[in-house]
Write a protein that holds these residues in place. Structure first.
Motif, PDB file in Angstrom:
ATOM      1  N   ARG A 237       0.842  -1.202   0.000  1.00  0.00           N
ATOM      2  CA  ARG A 237       0.000   0.000   0.000  1.00  0.00           C
ATOM      3  C   ARG A 237       0.880   1.256   0.000  1.00  0.00           C
ATOM      4  NH1 ARG A 237       0.589   4.160   3.744  1.00  0.00           N
ATOM      5  NH2 ARG A 237       1.869   3.239   5.340  1.00  0.00           N
ATOM      6  N   PHE A 238       2.029   1.142   0.656  1.00  0.00           N
ATOM      7  CA  PHE A 238       2.947   2.278   0.728  1.00  0.00           C
ATOM      8  C   PHE A 238       3.462   2.651  -0.668  1.00  0.00           C
ATOM      9  CE2 PHE A 238       7.507   3.393   0.826  1.00  0.00           C
ATOM     10  CZ  PHE A 238       7.404   4.666   1.348  1.00  0.00           C
ATOM     11  N   GLU A 239       3.917   1.661  -1.436  1.00  0.00           N
ATOM     12  CA  GLU A 239       4.416   1.956  -2.786  1.00  0.00           C
ATOM     13  C   GLU A 239       3.336   2.575  -3.665  1.00  0.00           C
ATOM     14  OE1 GLU A 239       7.938  -1.354  -3.474  1.00  0.00           O
ATOM     15  OE2 GLU A 239       5.955  -1.746  -4.297  1.00  0.00           O
ATOM     16  N   ALA A 240       2.092   2.124  -3.455  1.00  0.00           N
ATOM     17  CA  ALA A 240       0.979   2.660  -4.247  1.00  0.00           C
ATOM     18  C   ALA A 240       0.460   3.976  -3.658  1.00  0.00           C
ATOM     19  CB  ALA A 240      -0.146   1.631  -4.314  1.00  0.00           C
ATOM     20  N   CYS A 241       1.084   4.424  -2.538  1.00  0.00           N
ATOM     21  CA  CYS A 241       0.701   5.659  -1.849  1.00  0.00           C
ATOM     22  C   CYS A 241      -0.764   5.651  -1.430  1.00  0.00           C
ATOM     23  CB  CYS A 241       1.030   6.896  -2.681  1.00  0.00           C
ATOM     24  SG  CYS A 241       2.794   7.208  -2.750  1.00  0.00           S
ATOM     25  N   LEU A 242      -1.255   4.505  -1.019  1.00  0.00           N
ATOM     26  CA  LEU A 242      -2.579   4.428  -0.412  1.00  0.00           C
ATOM     27  C   LEU A 242      -2.381   4.746   1.066  1.00  0.00           C
ATOM     28  CD1 LEU A 242      -3.610   1.120  -2.205  1.00  0.00           C
ATOM     29  CD2 LEU A 242      -4.333   3.441  -2.783  1.00  0.00           C
ATOM     30  N   PRO A 243      -3.104   5.747   1.574  1.00  0.00           N
ATOM     31  CA  PRO A 243      -2.812   6.205   2.934  1.00  0.00           C
ATOM     32  C   PRO A 243      -3.179   5.179   3.995  1.00  0.00           C
ATOM     33  CG  PRO A 243      -4.779   7.284   2.074  1.00  0.00           C
ATOM     34  CD  PRO A 243      -4.196   6.476   0.948  1.00  0.00           C
ATOM     35  N   LEU A 244      -2.487   5.254   5.110  1.00  0.00           N
ATOM     36  CA  LEU A 244      -2.777   4.396   6.255  1.00  0.00           C
ATOM     37  C   LEU A 244      -3.228   5.293   7.398  1.00  0.00           C
ATOM     38  CD1 LEU A 244      -2.742   1.723   7.848  1.00  0.00           C
ATOM     39  CD2 LEU A 244      -0.313   2.099   8.281  1.00  0.00           C
ATOM     40  N   TYR A 245      -4.411   5.002   7.940  1.00  0.00           N
ATOM     41  CA  TYR A 245      -4.906   5.821   9.045  1.00  0.00           C
ATOM     42  C   TYR A 245      -3.962   5.707  10.236  1.00  0.00           C
ATOM     43  CZ  TYR A 245      -7.865   8.512  12.041  1.00  0.00           C
ATOM     44  OH  TYR A 245      -8.325   9.524  12.863  1.00  0.00           O
ATOM     45  N   GLY A 246      -3.685   6.850  10.865  1.00  0.00           N
ATOM     46  CA  GLY A 246      -2.738   6.866  11.974  1.00  0.00           C
ATOM     47  C   GLY A 246      -1.356   7.287  11.505  1.00  0.00           C
ATOM     48  N   GLN A 247      -1.143   7.255  10.190  1.00  0.00           N
ATOM     49  CA  GLN A 247       0.137   7.707   9.622  1.00  0.00           C
ATOM     50  C   GLN A 247      -0.115   8.873   8.651  1.00  0.00           C
ATOM     51  OE1 GLN A 247       2.179   3.394  10.385  1.00  0.00           O
ATOM     52  NE2 GLN A 247       2.757   4.434   8.529  1.00  0.00           N
ATOM     53  N   GLU A 248      -0.691   8.590   7.490  1.00  0.00           N
ATOM     54  CA  GLU A 248      -0.971   9.675   6.545  1.00  0.00           C
ATOM     55  C   GLU A 248      -2.283  10.395   6.870  1.00  0.00           C
ATOM     56  OE1 GLU A 248       0.176   6.608   5.288  1.00  0.00           O
ATOM     57  OE2 GLU A 248       2.150   7.539   5.272  1.00  0.00           O
ATOM     58  N   LEU A 249      -3.141   9.740   7.623  1.00  0.00           N
ATOM     59  CA  LEU A 249      -4.456  10.301   7.949  1.00  0.00           C
ATOM     60  C   LEU A 249      -4.642  10.277   9.453  1.00  0.00           C
ATOM     61  CD1 LEU A 249      -6.681   8.254   5.460  1.00  0.00           C
ATOM     62  CD2 LEU A 249      -6.041  10.653   5.207  1.00  0.00           C
ATOM     63  N   ASP A 250      -5.203  11.369   9.987  1.00  0.00           N
ATOM     64  CA  ASP A 250      -5.600  11.348  11.395  1.00  0.00           C
ATOM     65  C   ASP A 250      -6.509  12.540  11.656  1.00  0.00           C
ATOM     66  OD1 ASP A 250      -3.984  13.635  11.873  1.00  0.00           O
ATOM     67  OD2 ASP A 250      -2.245  12.364  12.216  1.00  0.00           O
TER      68      ASP A 250
END
Lengths: 371, 128
Positions: A237-250
């Motif tokens: 998901r990181f390579e595809a830049c799909l955000p992870l809640y708690g990291q890219e989103l909060d």
């Protein structure tokens, strides 16, 4: 002991290394290892237990309108059996979670939310329902729903060998209810995922999960399928830049700051949080922005490491970073002031006290060919 | 999990092999297995003085970052430069080609105080 999915025993039997994830006992990897699992998904196929995800059912004549009020993306344009991705905001514009909205049969909408946020999300949805849409019924069906993600260029071929339904009829971000998979009735099968590859997410009754899991592994064996854990899920998901809640989103960042403008429909009449997001956009856009960067010297930028200006001033923070298995480069995502967000801008990342030069690069880092 | 009987071990999962006046040091089979695929090793400068228990290097896997602690006090006399381009040697051959540094032994008693294979095995079984 954490919560267990219906596939817990399968993970142990396959040698999965179990870790705590948001209160769940989940496999971070199997014996093949994260790199091999990552490569399997990029080149062939991988299968993930994502039964820990939360599912919230909305029922009622105004179920779709309620979903549309909850999320920033436009639900009203969805056709029956269409899916969309969207952030969901608080009234102050911070993000509650990011989720998938499934428009199912008339009067039925399914929200699929992050495992670690399920309880918070359910409470939030219930609160908004009470205030705005008391006529809509909202039910947390997470415990009654298992989910398997089959991802990778061979995902369709493998799944097709287990069903008579023509999977080509399920387009990207569409869903089909009641398909028989390996002799069991799946609740829903959607062409969605969290890896940047083609693939499916298969929602099942918990009692059917073990059978379908084993059948997919068996059917995929000649294709080189691997069971994959949370480690590969994160690197993919990181390579595809799909955000992870708690990291890219909060809740402290708006979806505009997190680079999700495309999924924020400010032209909508209303959604929860629209006022601060409109104000942010109209005042010249977010002052802080999520960017992608590449390190130019040896080292790996990790979650929480400080981002520096070229002169060494602390200007931001890394949200995710790793040595990209597909690209072989040390890349990362992080928040910086808008004036540093342009592609080509020079920054640095503080890696254990040492400033490592980096450059802002385009996102996503990886996009599958033919997409 | 291999735990060669001729080596000495720490509770932090480093191994040490005395070779005359100096000792080779790396991380154990157990440690590399727990870490998973190693993708980066940060080596100390040759000539650096380290104290017993001091973090002198870093081993990074896809998911995690782990310090490597000095099992003994002494001067770093060699670092395994092969790990710069092939960090996966730590996974493939943790007690051989995956060695990390060589440290000149300042005090033989420190070596003697380290765990032997039996003690280290007991530590793993005891749930580290």
């Amino acid at each position: 002991m954490g919560k267990r999915t219906p596939l817990y025993e399968e993970h142990l039997a396959l040698g999965g290394r179990m870790v705590d994830f948001g209160g769940w006992d989940m496999p971070v990897q199997y014996p093949a290892g994260i790199l091999a699992e990552h490569e399997a998904v990029r080149q062939r196929a991988g299968m993930f237990d994502v039964s820990h995800m939360g599912e919230i059912d909305l029922h009622g004549a105004r179920a779709l309108e309620f979903a549309d009020e909850l999320v920033t993306n436009d639900c009203l344009k969805l056709e029956e059996n269409q899916v969309l991705y969207s952030p969901m905001c608080y009234e102050h514009g911070g993000v509650v979670d990011d989720l998938l909205v499934y428009r199912l049969e008339p009067g039925h909408v399914l929200l699929v939310v992050n495992a670690a946020n399920t309880e918070k999300d359910v409470n939030w949805v219930m609160e908004r329902r009470q205030q705005l849409f008391p006529d809509v019924e909202a039910v947390d069906i997470s415990a009654k729903t298992a989910e398997i993600a089959l991802q990778g260029p061979k995902a369709q071929e493998i799944l097709q060998s287990l069903t008579s339904f023509d999977l080509k009829r399920i387009a990207f971000f569409w869903v089909q209810p009641d398909i028989e998979i390996a002799g069991r009735q799946a609740l829903w099968v959607s062409r969605t995922g969290y890896t940047g590859e083609d693939g499916f997410e298969i929602y099942l009754r918990p009692e059917d999960a073990v059978h379908v899991w084993r059948e997919i592994l068996r059917a995929g064996e000649s294709y080189g399928i691997l069971p994959c854990g949370l480690g590969a899920r994160d690197s993919l998901r990181f390579e595809a830049c799909l955000p992870l809640y708690g990291q890219e989103l909060d809740q402290d960042h708006t979806p505009l700051q997190s680079g999700l403008k495309y999924w924020v429909r400010l032209e909508k009449e209303h959604f929860t949080g629209i006022e601060p997001l409109k104000a942010e956009q109209e005042s010249g856009g977010p002052k802080r922005r999520l960017v992608g960067f590449r390190l130019e010297e040896r080292g790996i930028a990790r979650h929480g490491y400080p981002i520096l200006s070229p002169s060494g001033e602390e200007i931001g923070v890394v949200t995710s970073g790793m040595l990209s298995p597909t690209l072989g480069e040390a890349i990362g995502l992080g928040f910086v002031p808008a004036e540093y967000a342009q592609v080509g801008t020079r920054i640095a990342v503080s890696v254990r006290g040492r400033a490592i030069a980096a450059e802002i690069i385009k996102r996503p880092f990886y996009r599958r060919s033919g997409k | 999990m291999k735990t060669p009987s001729e080596l000495r071990y720490t509770e932090d999962h480093e191994w040490l092999r005395p070779e005359g006046k100096s000792a080779r040091i790396g991380i154990t089979d157990f440690a590399q297995d727990q870490l998973g695929d190693v993708v980066f090793v940060e080596l100390p400068e040759v000539g650096r003085d380290v104290k017993k228990g001091e973090a002198f290097g870093v081993v990074e896997s896809v998911k995690s970052v782990s310090d490597v602690f000095a099992p003994i006090t002494g001067k770093v006399v060699a670092a395994n430069q092969a790990l710069v381009d092939t960090p996966e040697l730590v996974n493939q051959d943790p007690y051989g080609q995956g060695w990390i540094v060589e440290i000149e032994i300042a005090d033989d008693a420190e070596v003697g105080a380290l765990l032997d294979a039996q003690g280290y095995t007991a530590l793993q079984e005891g749930g580290h």
